[in-house]
Motif scaffolding. Structure first.
Motif, PDB file in Angstrom:
ATOM      1  N   ARG A 232      60.558  42.219  98.958  1.00  0.00           N
ATOM      2  CA  ARG A 232      61.415  41.037  98.878  1.00  0.00           C
ATOM      3  C   ARG A 232      62.089  40.960  97.521  1.00  0.00           C
ATOM      4  NH1 ARG A 232      65.190  38.165 100.916  1.00  0.00           N
ATOM      5  NH2 ARG A 232      65.128  35.936 100.384  1.00  0.00           N
ATOM      6  N   LEU A 233      61.354  41.328  96.461  1.00  0.00           N
ATOM      7  CA  LEU A 233      61.925  41.319  95.122  1.00  0.00           C
ATOM      8  C   LEU A 233      63.126  42.260  95.034  1.00  0.00           C
ATOM      9  CD1 LEU A 233      61.805  40.451  92.158  1.00  0.00           C
ATOM     10  CD2 LEU A 233      60.168  42.302  91.761  1.00  0.00           C
ATOM     11  N   LYS A 234      63.007  43.428  95.630  1.00  0.00           N
ATOM     12  CA  LYS A 234      64.130  44.373  95.633  1.00  0.00           C
ATOM     13  C   LYS A 234      65.339  43.770  96.341  1.00  0.00           C
ATOM     14  CE  LYS A 234      61.353  48.609  95.476  1.00  0.00           C
ATOM     15  NZ  LYS A 234      60.970  49.853  96.210  1.00  0.00           N
ATOM     16  N   GLU A 235      65.092  43.101  97.475  1.00  0.00           N
ATOM     17  CA  GLU A 235      66.183  42.476  98.216  1.00  0.00           C
ATOM     18  C   GLU A 235      66.858  41.395  97.364  1.00  0.00           C
ATOM     19  OE1 GLU A 235      64.572  40.964 101.804  1.00  0.00           O
ATOM     20  OE2 GLU A 235      63.938  42.925 102.572  1.00  0.00           O
ATOM     21  N   LEU A 236      66.048  40.570  96.695  1.00  0.00           N
ATOM     22  CA  LEU A 236      66.591  39.491  95.871  1.00  0.00           C
ATOM     23  C   LEU A 236      67.385  40.041  94.692  1.00  0.00           C
ATOM     24  CD1 LEU A 236      63.518  37.069  95.810  1.00  0.00           C
ATOM     25  CD2 LEU A 236      65.633  36.799  97.120  1.00  0.00           C
ATOM     26  N   ALA A 323      81.878  17.912  82.914  1.00  0.00           N
ATOM     27  CA  ALA A 323      81.897  16.995  84.053  1.00  0.00           C
ATOM     28  C   ALA A 323      81.477  17.643  85.363  1.00  0.00           C
ATOM     29  CB  ALA A 323      83.275  16.354  84.181  1.00  0.00           C
ATOM     30  N   PRO A 324      81.984  18.857  85.693  1.00  0.00           N
ATOM     31  CA  PRO A 324      81.582  19.474  86.967  1.00  0.00           C
ATOM     32  C   PRO A 324      80.086  19.790  87.060  1.00  0.00           C
ATOM     33  CG  PRO A 324      83.561  20.512  86.117  1.00  0.00           C
ATOM     34  CD  PRO A 324      83.017  19.653  85.013  1.00  0.00           C
ATOM     35  N   LEU A 325      79.385  19.743  85.918  1.00  0.00           N
ATOM     36  CA  LEU A 325      77.975  20.139  85.899  1.00  0.00           C
ATOM     37  C   LEU A 325      77.020  18.959  85.979  1.00  0.00           C
ATOM     38  CD1 LEU A 325      78.180  22.763  83.010  1.00  0.00           C
ATOM     39  CD2 LEU A 325      78.184  23.232  85.454  1.00  0.00           C
ATOM     40  N   GLU A 326      77.551  17.726  85.947  1.00  0.00           N
ATOM     41  CA  GLU A 326      76.690  16.553  85.852  1.00  0.00           C
ATOM     42  C   GLU A 326      75.769  16.394  87.055  1.00  0.00           C
ATOM     43  OE1 GLU A 326      79.304  13.304  85.156  1.00  0.00           O
ATOM     44  OE2 GLU A 326      79.600  13.770  83.017  1.00  0.00           O
ATOM     45  N   ASP A 327      76.200  16.805  88.234  1.00  0.00           N
ATOM     46  CA  ASP A 327      75.373  16.653  89.434  1.00  0.00           C
ATOM     47  C   ASP A 327      74.619  17.929  89.825  1.00  0.00           C
ATOM     48  OD1 ASP A 327      76.207  14.019  89.692  1.00  0.00           O
ATOM     49  OD2 ASP A 327      77.998  14.602  90.830  1.00  0.00           O
ATOM     50  N   VAL A 328      74.706  18.976  88.966  1.00  0.00           N
ATOM     51  CA  VAL A 328      74.015  20.244  89.276  1.00  0.00           C
ATOM     52  C   VAL A 328      72.569  20.149  88.799  1.00  0.00           C
ATOM     53  CG1 VAL A 328      73.932  22.722  88.858  1.00  0.00           C
ATOM     54  CG2 VAL A 328      76.146  21.563  89.062  1.00  0.00           C
ATOM     55  N   PRO A 329      71.578  20.387  89.703  1.00  0.00           N
ATOM     56  CA  PRO A 329      70.165  20.330  89.284  1.00  0.00           C
ATOM     57  C   PRO A 329      69.826  21.472  88.336  1.00  0.00           C
ATOM     58  CG  PRO A 329      70.328  21.163  91.521  1.00  0.00           C
ATOM     59  CD  PRO A 329      71.716  20.718  91.140  1.00  0.00           C
ATOM     60  N   VAL A 330      68.874  21.223  87.449  1.00  0.00           N
ATOM     61  CA  VAL A 330      68.472  22.255  86.485  1.00  0.00           C
ATOM     62  C   VAL A 330      67.663  23.347  87.168  1.00  0.00           C
ATOM     63  CG1 VAL A 330      67.138  22.716  84.396  1.00  0.00           C
ATOM     64  CG2 VAL A 330      68.494  20.633  84.580  1.00  0.00           C
ATOM     65  N   VAL A 331      66.726  22.956  88.048  1.00  0.00           N
ATOM     66  CA  VAL A 331      65.841  23.914  88.708  1.00  0.00           C
ATOM     67  C   VAL A 331      66.136  23.942  90.195  1.00  0.00           C
ATOM     68  CG1 VAL A 331      63.460  24.571  89.185  1.00  0.00           C
ATOM     69  CG2 VAL A 331      64.053  23.522  86.981  1.00  0.00           C
ATOM     70  N   PHE A 332      66.325  25.158  90.727  1.00  0.00           N
ATOM     71  CA  PHE A 332      66.547  25.323  92.159  1.00  0.00           C
ATOM     72  C   PHE A 332      65.242  25.776  92.783  1.00  0.00           C
ATOM     73  CE2 PHE A 332      70.554  25.974  90.065  1.00  0.00           C
ATOM     74  CZ  PHE A 332      71.461  25.303  90.864  1.00  0.00           C
ATOM     75  N   GLU A 333      64.755  25.033  93.742  1.00  0.00           N
ATOM     76  CA  GLU A 333      63.515  25.396  94.437  1.00  0.00           C
ATOM     77  C   GLU A 333      63.843  25.909  95.820  1.00  0.00           C
ATOM     78  OE1 GLU A 333      60.816  22.178  94.461  1.00  0.00           O
ATOM     79  OE2 GLU A 333      60.554  22.134  92.262  1.00  0.00           O
ATOM     80  N   GLN A 334      63.328  27.057  96.138  1.00  0.00           N
ATOM     81  CA  GLN A 334      63.566  27.626  97.471  1.00  0.00           C
ATOM     82  C   GLN A 334      62.370  28.448  97.889  1.00  0.00           C
ATOM     83  OE1 GLN A 334      67.321  29.579  97.820  1.00  0.00           O
ATOM     84  NE2 GLN A 334      66.972  30.277  99.907  1.00  0.00           N
ATOM     85  N   ASN A 335      61.919  28.262  99.085  1.00  0.00           N
ATOM     86  CA  ASN A 335      60.764  28.982  99.610  1.00  0.00           C
ATOM     87  C   ASN A 335      61.258  30.183 100.402  1.00  0.00           C
ATOM     88  OD1 ASN A 335      58.320  29.806 100.512  1.00  0.00           O
ATOM     89  ND2 ASN A 335      58.013  28.129 101.972  1.00  0.00           N
ATOM     90  N   TYR A 336      60.919  31.373  99.915  1.00  0.00           N
ATOM     91  CA  TYR A 336      61.390  32.600 100.569  1.00  0.00           C
ATOM     92  C   TYR A 336      60.364  33.192 101.523  1.00  0.00           C
ATOM     93  CZ  TYR A 336      65.139  32.541  97.135  1.00  0.00           C
ATOM     94  OH  TYR A 336      66.232  32.196  96.380  1.00  0.00           O
ATOM     95  N   PHE A 337      59.148  32.627 101.554  1.00  0.00           N
ATOM     96  CA  PHE A 337      58.101  33.233 102.386  1.00  0.00           C
ATOM     97  C   PHE A 337      57.537  32.208 103.363  1.00  0.00           C
ATOM     98  CE2 PHE A 337      58.231  35.567  98.395  1.00  0.00           C
ATOM     99  CZ  PHE A 337      58.358  36.852  98.863  1.00  0.00           C
TER     100      PHE A 337
END
Length: 337
Positions: A232-236, A323-337
């Motif tokens: 999976r790491l290789k794919e990512l 300004a375009p960055l004000e609503d962007v979250p700092v950490v993206f959480e995603q479950n790949y498994f």
């Protein structure tokens, strides 16, 4: 000696070898072989383990392919014919051998077709070479089986031979025969010899076997999970590369970028200098200009730093930029498994 009518390499020949002590066993029984232990030989003789098939080994194939030519050259040297035969001792049929050749004077001949490295060692060190010391007991065993007064150990390489006339070593023959008898009793009685921890297999028994089974199963499960993560790491990483290429395209000719928590720095690395060719063609009086002429093309590298604390560009406070960055979250959480 008694001649046994068998084709060397046949199934019948293999069965016959398993029922006695052969010349290739001699170095093992004397503790001089670095390739096989007494326990491994016992395991093969008793059917506890299968003999390793070396037929596809390049050095083994080289030896078999060169044997006929080696025999012909040594026949010309002796002025005699060499007959490949299988024999048993008339004193004790336990002692047997598959001879590469035997002269009309009943002298056994052992032919070896070694690698170039081994051949050079034999030529330079003679009887002190590792190869000679390894195969010397083999010829002694053949003398024991034939009852002959001498035999030959012959090394062949690319049309040349180096041979040694071997006379019976009475002390070694007594030790060899004693070891052969003792070992065969271990085979008959299924009495397992002491293992060599450096060479033999550890095979757990009883409670240790159960502990090994449980632990090995756990290990294999974790191994499978780890391998899945690696895949999976290789794919990512491949997916991440495509986005990096997009970022570099957006940068155009710029070498630095810092936006939305990703800092990209592009830089050039000088190509390697072909110093071997430079010295060969220019010599010792080399100038900086000469060095550059033999340098490969430079290549572009890219260093990426990802921020997990802020998506804002460092040291930039312009409202229109952030300004375009004000609503962007700092950490993206995603479950790949």
């Amino acid at each position: 000696m008694k001649i046994v009518n068998l084709e060397q390499g046949s199934e019948q020949w293999l069965a016959w070898r398993a029922q006695g002590i052969t010349a290739t066993d001699a170095a093992i029984l004397l503790g001089r072989s670095k390739y096989k232990t007494r326990w491994r030989l016992w395991a093969e003789k008793t059917g506890y383990a299968r003999e390793v098939d070396l037929s596809l080994n390049p050095l083994v194939r080289q030896g078999r392919e060169g044997e006929d030519l080696a025999r012909q050259i040594f026949e010309d040297y002796l002025g005699d014919l060499l007959l490949p035969v299988c024999i048993e001792s008339t004193v004790d049929p336990l002692i047997r051998a598959s001879l590469d050749g035997i002269t009309t004077q009943r002298e056994p001949v052992e032919l070896k077709c070694p690698s170039e490295k081994v051949w050079k060692a034999v030529c330079s060190d003679g009887a002190n070479s590792e190869a000679f010391q390894l195969y010397y007991p083999q010829v002694q065993h053949q003398l024991l089986a034939t009852g002959s007064r001498n035999g030959y150990l012959v090394f062949y390489f690319e049309g040349d031979i180096r041979h040694f006339k071997i006379e019976p070593d009475k002390a070694l023959l007594r030790e060899l025969y004693a070891q052969a008898q003792q070992f065969w009793q271990q085979v008959v009685n299924k009495q397992e010899p002491v293992k060599d921890p450096d060479l033999d297999l550890y095979l757990p028994k009883g409670e240790d076997a159960q502990a090994w089974i449980y632990t090995a199963e756990q290990y294999r499960l974790f191994h499978a999970d780890i391998q899945a993560c690696k895949n999976r790491l290789k794919e990512l990483e491949e997916l991440q590369k495509t986005h990096l290429e997009t970022l570099k395209t957006l940068m155009g000719e710029y070498l630095h970028a810092d936006y939305c928590g990703v800092m990209v720095t592009r830089y050039k690395t000088a190509g390697k200098v072909d110093y071997a060719r430079l010295l060969e063609e220019v010599g010792q009086h080399i100038t900086p200009t000469d060095v550059e002429q033999y340098r490969a093309k430079s290549s572009e590298r890219c260093r990426v730093t990802v921020s997990t604390e802020s998506v804002m560009p460092r040291h930039v406070v312009e409202p229109a930029v952030i300004a375009p960055l004000e609503d962007v979250p700092v950490v993206f959480e995603q479950n790949y498994f």
